[in-house]
Write a protein that holds these residues in place. Structure first.
Motif, PDB file in Angstrom:
ATOM      1  N   UNK B  99      79.515  35.244  -4.025  1.00  0.00           N
ATOM      2  CA  UNK B  99      79.429  35.605  -5.251  1.00  0.00           C
ATOM      3  C   UNK B  99      79.356  34.650  -5.446  1.00  0.00           C
ATOM      4  N   UNK B 100      77.954  34.726  -4.793  1.00  0.00           N
ATOM      5  CA  UNK B 100      77.072  33.102  -5.798  1.00  0.00           C
ATOM      6  C   UNK B 100      76.047  34.050  -7.048  1.00  0.00           C
ATOM      7  N   UNK B 101      75.375  32.705  -7.896  1.00  0.00           N
ATOM      8  CA  UNK B 101      74.398  33.134  -8.872  1.00  0.00           C
ATOM      9  C   UNK B 101      73.451  33.878  -7.184  1.00  0.00           C
ATOM     10  N   UNK B 102      72.884  34.339  -7.233  1.00  0.00           N
ATOM     11  CA  UNK B 102      71.631  34.568  -6.470  1.00  0.00           C
ATOM     12  C   UNK B 102      69.822  34.197  -7.225  1.00  0.00           C
ATOM     13  N   UNK B 103      70.073  34.188  -8.638  1.00  0.00           N
ATOM     14  CA  UNK B 103      68.957  33.405  -9.433  1.00  0.00           C
ATOM     15  C   UNK B 103      68.949  31.998  -9.446  1.00  0.00           C
TER      16      UNK B 103
END
Lengths: 220, 260
Positions: B99-103
């Motif tokens: 659940x990381x922020x991909x951007x």
């Protein structure tokens, strides 16, 4: 063709200017009001963070009603409102009022769709970190959905250009109106083709720019 | 907890039901649980046993229908919105799918919880690098999650969870999306966090080897209840490998007293 291009050069530049004013202000309205409205639509949905059936029903009905109006009739129906806002119902500036209303409704729907594509887990991670509502929106949702938001705005802009072509009915002008009055109604087919070509180039440029920006922003 | 030690986390009689199409479903049923400070507490059970729901009750991602949740002396179930958010900032959490922020870059991902906690800009970057050093990813600070392997992504998630120096780290199936080698690697990082930073860890898993290799105490869940509970102090756990029998037998090699 070159002859008519030269002959109507001034009118064409003026028309392009009018189209830019109408579409530009609509984009502004879409960003300023459509983005928050779309975010609200997203949050109020069933199963989302701030699920609210009543608000969801009201907002959805509003957006749907505006979007289902035949655009020409919306322009006419909004004349009293337009007069209230800009003081007149005629001219380029007046034309931006109905166009902006449609822009807000149209873009809010695309914003809602883009936000729905953000994985639930991302929101869950945000909550687990103790993020506030603005924190969730600006540090997670908009960051993850940014390329979708840009593509949505691109698609919207192109629709606004299409909508703007009928603004001749209230003296809004623009490239579409030019094509109709000079090309179609005065039987100068070359002028009409010329105006249409200008619009094709315009749309291509916008789509290319939007797609490129969206691609560069997408790091997922 | 007869052997003493401060409780960092205690759940008292918590229950949670969900409304499904065919009526209410009780995911967690009257569970009481205390976790000692410094422990690595495993919660194991089959799919649908209520493990993940129980974990999410610990930082109130799910609000219990009844019962109380206390973390580090604060009764979370009594806190209002803002106070609860402040407490959550002191509880780390990692997930099966990271659940990381991909951007956002690796360093930005770790910086976000610091921003949320209001850490001044000057201190933020320093802390981000400390955390990335700790998980061995200082050289990846400028990369995006998509450029990393699964194990590296989970390390970033761990660094992110550690940013605000939590006393408690909740892990929801942290190695279930990873291959065995990477799993051992991540478990090593968790053990290191526990040993060197003194962070208490609660780890939900369905993998016996995870429990055998790092947990100091275990709760077994079934049908929304804790049906068994034991610790490494009682005589050690078996080395990783496959066995049959109850969860206790498969982990300790012994049958136990009936759990009450």
């Amino acid at each position: 063709m070159f002859e008519s291009m030269l002959k109507y050069q001034d009118q064409m530049w003026q028309s392009i200017g009018e189209t830019f004013v109408m579409v530009g202000i609509s984009i502004g309205a879409a960003l300023l009001l459509g983005l928050p409205l779309g975010t609200l639509l997203y949050f109020c949905r069933k199963g989302q963070l701030y699920e609210n059936r009543n608000l969801s029903l009201v907002l959805n009905s509003m957006v749907n009603v505006i979007r289902s109006f035949p655009f020409l009739l919306l322009v006419v129906a909004l004349i009293p409102f337009t007069r209230l806002v800009v003081g007149t119902a005629i001219g380029t500036l007046a034309a931006t009022v109905p166009l902006s209303i449609v822009a807000i409704a149209y873009y809010s729907r695309l914003v809602e769709q883009s936000l729905l594509e953000v994985p639930r887990g991302t929101i869950e991670a945000a909550l687990s970190m103790g993020a506030s509502k603005p924190g969730i929106i600006f540090k997670f949702l908009y960051v993850e959905a940014r390329s979708g938001l840009v593509l949505g705005l691109t698609a919207s802009t192109i629709s606004f250009i299409s909508f703007s072509t009928v603004m001749g009915v209230v003296g809004g002008g623009g490239v579409g109106d030019f094509a109709i009055r000079y090309g179609y109604q005065r039987f100068e087919t070359e002028v009409m083709v010329y105006a249409i070509l200008v619009m094709i180039v315009l749309v291509q440029l916008i789509q290319f720019t939007g797609s490129t920006v969206a691609r560069l922003l997408d790091k997922r | 907890m007869g052997r003493g030690g401060l409780r960092i986390l205690s759940l008292s009689q918590v229950s949670k039901s969900f409304m499904l199409k065919d009526g209410p479903y009780t995911a967690v049923d009257q569970v009481s649980l205390a976790v000692k400070a410094g422990a690595i507490h495993g919660i194991i059970g089959a799919s649908g046993a209520g493990k993940s729901t129980l974990l999410r009750l610990m930082n109130l991602l799910e609000r219990p229908d009844t019962g109380t949740v206390t973390v580090d002396g604060k009764r979370l179930t009594e806190l209002r919105d803002k106070a609860l958010r402040e407490q959550r900032q002191r509880i780390g959490m990692i997930f099966q799918h990271f659940n990381l922020v991909g951007n956002a870059t690796v360093s930005r991902n770790v910086a976000i919880p610091l921003e949320l906690a209001g850490v001044p800009r000057a201190g933020r970057m320093k802390r981000v690098m400390e955390c990335l050093h700790f998980v061995g990813l200082a050289d990846k600070a400028g990369q995006y999650p998509a450029q990393l392997s699964g194990g590296q992504r989970q390390r970033v998630a761990i660094a992110r969870a550690l940013a605000n120096s939590p006393k408690l780290l909740l892990c929801d199936e942290p190695t279930s999306a990873l291959d065995p080698g990477t799993t051992a690697d991540i478990l090593g990082v968790l053990r290191h966090i526990n040993a060197s930073l003194g962070v208490t860890i609660v780890i939900v898993t369905h993998e016996l080897d995870v429990v055998r290799s790092i947990c100091s105490e275990v709760s077994v869940m079934e049908g929304g209840r804790i049906v068994d509970s034991f610790s490494r102090e009682e005589g050690g756990f078996l080395p990783p490998g496959t066995h049959s029998g109850s969860f206790r037998e498969r982990i300790t090699g012994r049958t136990g007293e009936p759990y009450v």
